[in-house]
Motif scaffolding. Structure first.
Motif, PDB file in Angstrom:
ATOM      1  N   ASP A 266       0.858  -1.638   0.248  1.00  0.00           N
ATOM      2  CA  ASP A 266      -0.240   0.249   0.289  1.00  0.00           C
ATOM      3  C   ASP A 266       0.949   0.809  -0.246  1.00  0.00           C
ATOM      4  N   MET A 267       0.920   2.030  -1.399  1.00  0.00           N
ATOM      5  CA  MET A 267       1.871   3.362  -1.295  1.00  0.00           C
ATOM      6  C   MET A 267       1.157   4.494  -0.204  1.00  0.00           C
ATOM      7  N   ALA A 268       0.187   4.115   0.565  1.00  0.00           N
ATOM      8  CA  ALA A 268      -0.457   5.034   1.243  1.00  0.00           C
ATOM      9  C   ALA A 268       0.312   5.170   2.516  1.00  0.00           C
ATOM     10  N   ASN A 269       1.297   3.628   3.158  1.00  0.00           N
ATOM     11  CA  ASN A 269       1.644   3.731   4.098  1.00  0.00           C
ATOM     12  C   ASN A 269       3.458   3.802   4.162  1.00  0.00           C
ATOM     13  N   THR A 270       3.422   4.027   2.482  1.00  0.00           N
ATOM     14  CA  THR A 270       5.048   4.787   2.553  1.00  0.00           C
ATOM     15  C   THR A 270       5.181   6.423   2.915  1.00  0.00           C
ATOM     16  N   LYS A 271       6.519   6.876   2.730  1.00  0.00           N
ATOM     17  CA  LYS A 271       6.514   7.726   3.048  1.00  0.00           C
ATOM     18  C   LYS A 271       6.460   8.583   1.972  1.00  0.00           C
ATOM     19  N   GLY A 272       7.029   7.534   1.005  1.00  0.00           N
ATOM     20  CA  GLY A 272       7.681   9.003  -0.306  1.00  0.00           C
ATOM     21  C   GLY A 272       7.467   8.025  -1.575  1.00  0.00           C
ATOM     22  N   HIS A 273       7.790   8.831  -2.020  1.00  0.00           N
ATOM     23  CA  HIS A 273       7.305   8.374  -3.905  1.00  0.00           C
ATOM     24  C   HIS A 273       9.006   6.845  -3.629  1.00  0.00           C
ATOM     25  N   THR A 274       8.685   5.690  -4.682  1.00  0.00           N
ATOM     26  CA  THR A 274       9.861   4.132  -4.575  1.00  0.00           C
ATOM     27  C   THR A 274       9.611   3.912  -6.263  1.00  0.00           C
TER      28      THR A 274
END
Length: 645
Positions: A266-274
């Motif tokens: 879930d990209m909402a749970n990480t602090k930045g772009h990957t």
């Protein structure tokens, strides 16, 4: 004593005192003002002007035919009444000072007459003046014609395009993929596929048109977006990596966004772009907030003060709920809406404060699989222009977002960052077209917003037109091309500052290095005290300097003895010097290890220390086999006769 003489002495004494003290006229009477008379005159003047205005208004209503006959009578009456009132006032104020009367007559008391009534009065005077009025009417007709032409120019937006002059800025040899101009229009920043970001100052450049700074803020990543903030003090740099950067006006690093954890689902749970960034922009109202979109399927907003974590996350989704990659993003003019163009051809718009569900969602805005390269809101905030990778330019009404208002086709687009923008008066839409190498010229195409007709186009160069920017304050158009050029179009009359500042400055000449040489005067017969020293060759001087220990930087010799000046002698009392002296410099030959061990065999057998003393009492005496005569004969036999066992 004569009294006449005494009076004369007094008057002369008063005059002398007045001259000494710096003033004169002890006996003059102060001016007096009759305030009641002044107020009465003001009241009467106001009444007369109001009557005159009412009469002229009645005349306008009755018509021009009756106006010319009736206008003379009331005005004469008013004039006679005004004259009689002035006579009465002058007779009533005869007791007052004459200076005060002259001052009050010269000043206009009461509110001034409106402009339309004075203009009507002038027209009446022109009618009465006779033949001179014809010339005045002809001048008025000429002015009306000029005004009509100006109105036509104002109504025709094509006349406002500033394209009479141009300057070319050489960024490099590769595509100029990013353009940014600060709000004041003083500095331009360009970025390209060659990883360079160049800064151009219009006020500081001359006709050479050279950038004053060049840097590579993101090392080996292509620059995709450059934009100044609302205040113009920082620049957002979006490149091909996953971390956006913020630079100040001089190119120094201010902030770098944090990179997210690519192993979180879930990209909402990480602090930045990957993943790789695609686009970014600043908030139009909040100077610390900006937005980026990435291949990880998210659109994130950031705060300049907190670089450790994003501010909010928008996740574009298809109608089936699958993840979609956003290729461009934009704020609305008021900053309340966030729009993103996606890879599946959709355009999704969110409320900035509600990041879960979209407010507007157009399912088939462009062909699926084509990269929407730009979204641009109009200045009134009601219209959205989208530049698609399917060679189209579409115009959308925010209030009815189901289908486009107008569509233009045949606009070739080979780049994922081709721009479209609105003119400062909101009447035109501009975009660029792409071409293949040596197959034509890239053009800047102008569309009328109302009819969406192609009203104008500019052939820029023999390469694609990627970026375009129409600055509202300068009224100049900046263009970035596919062959490394950045062009600025302007009009000397309609444009302001910007490129006009640098084209008038002559190119600076390079300063030549000036050296002063002193002639050597030879005076062989001069006295020794006045004789100049003869010039010697540099070789002899170098040899002399070589012998000087200070000039030749001769190293200090090793310290002998206990040491001095904080330096330890070569064989001092330190541990390292002891090891070097006793172990490292030991010259015993240890090439044969067996001999080195047997050197101590005799001493070990005579004075056993480790193993032998422990077994002296318990160890039995060794008994060895004695050699026989047969063994001796066998040893004497040759090898080939010996029996193999």
């Amino acid at each position: 004593m004569d009294p006449n003489k005494v009076g004369e002495d007094r008057t002369s004494g008063d005059g002398d005192m007045a001259s000494v003290m710096g003033f004169s006229g002890f006996g003059k009477k102060a001016r007096t003002f009759d305030l009641d008379a002044i107020f009465e005159q003001t009241r009467r003047t106001a009444i007369e002007r109001s009557q005159r205005a009412l009469e002229e208004r009645h005349m306008e209503e009755e018509g021009e035919s009756s106006k010319s006959t009736k206008a003379s009578v009331p005005t004469q009456k008013v004039k006679s009444a005004a004259a009689s009132s002035r006579k009465q006032e002058s007779s009533s104020d005869s007791g007052s000072d004459s200076d005060a009367d002259s001052d009050s007559d010269s000043e206009l008391i009461g509110p001034p007459l409106p402009g339309q009534y004075t203009a009507q009065g002038e027209e009446e005077l022109v009618r009465r003046s006779g033949p001179a009025s014809s010339t005045a009417h002809s001048d008025d007709d000429d002015n009306d014609d000029d005004e009509g032409q100006e109105d036509e120019d104002d109504n025709n937006p094509v006349k406002k395009i500033p394209d009479t002059h141009e300057i070319t800025l050489q960024h490099g040899t590769k595509t100029v993929s990013a353009l940014g101009l600060d709000p004041s229009g003083a500095r331009l920043v360009t970025g390209g596929y060659d990883y360079d970001v160049r800064f151009w100052d219009f006020a500081g450049m001359d006709q050479a048109l050279q950038a004053f700074r060049s840097l590579q803020p993101c090392e080996c990543h292509q620059i995709k977006t450059l934009q100044y903030s609302v205040t113009g003090d920082v620049i957002l740099v979006v490149s091909g990596n996953a971390q956006a950067k913020v630079l100040d006006r001089d190119g120094f690093n201010v902030m770098e966004c944090v990179k997210g954890d690519q192993y979180i689902v879930d990209m909402a749970n990480t602090k930045g772009h990957t993943a790789m960034l695609n686009s970014g922009c600043w908030h139009p109202k909040i100077k610390e907030e900006f937005m980026t979109c990435s291949n990880d399927g998210t659109v994130r907003t950031w705060d300049l003060q907190s670089e450790k974590k994003h501010k909010s996350v928008f996740k574009p989704r298809s109608f089936q709920g699958k993840k979609v990659i956003p290729t461009c993003c934009s704020y609305s003019r008021d900053g309340k809406l966030v729009a993103a163009g996606c890879q599946d051809g959709t355009i999704q718009i969110w409320d900035r404060n509600l990041s879960v569900h979209t407010k507007f969602h157009c399912k088939q805005a462009h062909i699926p699989g084509s990269e929407t390269s730009c979204l641009s809101f109009s200045y009134d905030g009601m219209t959205l222009a989208s530049r698609g990778g399917d060679d189209t330019l579409k115009l959308w009404d925010i209030r009815n977002f189901r289908k486009p208002v107008n569509v233009a086709t045949g606009l070739t687009n080979y780049f994922s960052m081709t721009d479209c923008c609105f003119s400062p008066d909101d009447k035109l839409i501009v975009t660029g077209t792409s071409v293949k190498k040596e197959e034509g010229s890239g053009k800047l195409v102008f569309f009328d917003r109302a009819s969406f007709q192609r009203v104008y186009e500019i052939e820029v160069t023999d390469a694609s037109v990627v970026r375009c920017l129409w600055h509202p304050k300068l009224n100049q158009i900046m263009v970035g091309t596919g062959n490394g050029l950045a062009k600025v179009y302007y009009d000397p009359v309609k444009s302001h500052r910007g490129a006009k500042l640098c084209v008038v400055k002559s190119q600076r000449k390079e300063k030549q290095a000036e050296t002063l040489t002193q002639d050597y005067i030879i005076t062989p017969h001069a006295l020794p005290m006045f004789r100049e020293a003869r010039q010697r060759s540099t070789r002899k001087q170098l040899e002399k300097d070589r012998l000087d220990p200070k000039k030749s930087h001769k190293p200090e010799p090793p310290v002998s003895g206990p040491g001095r000046g904080g330096r330890v002698a070569s064989h001092g009392g330190t541990l390292s010097s002891f090891i070097v002296k006793n172990i490292a410099l030991d010259k015993t030959d240890d090439s044969n290890p067996r001999d080195a061990i047997l050197r101590h065999a005799k001493d070990a057998s005579e004075n056993p220390y480790w193993v032998a003393p422990a077994y002296t009492h318990t160890q039995p005496e060794p008994v060895f086999a004695e050699e026989s005569e047969e063994d001796e004969e066998a040893e004497k036999e040759p090898e080939w006769k010996k029996r193999k066992i």
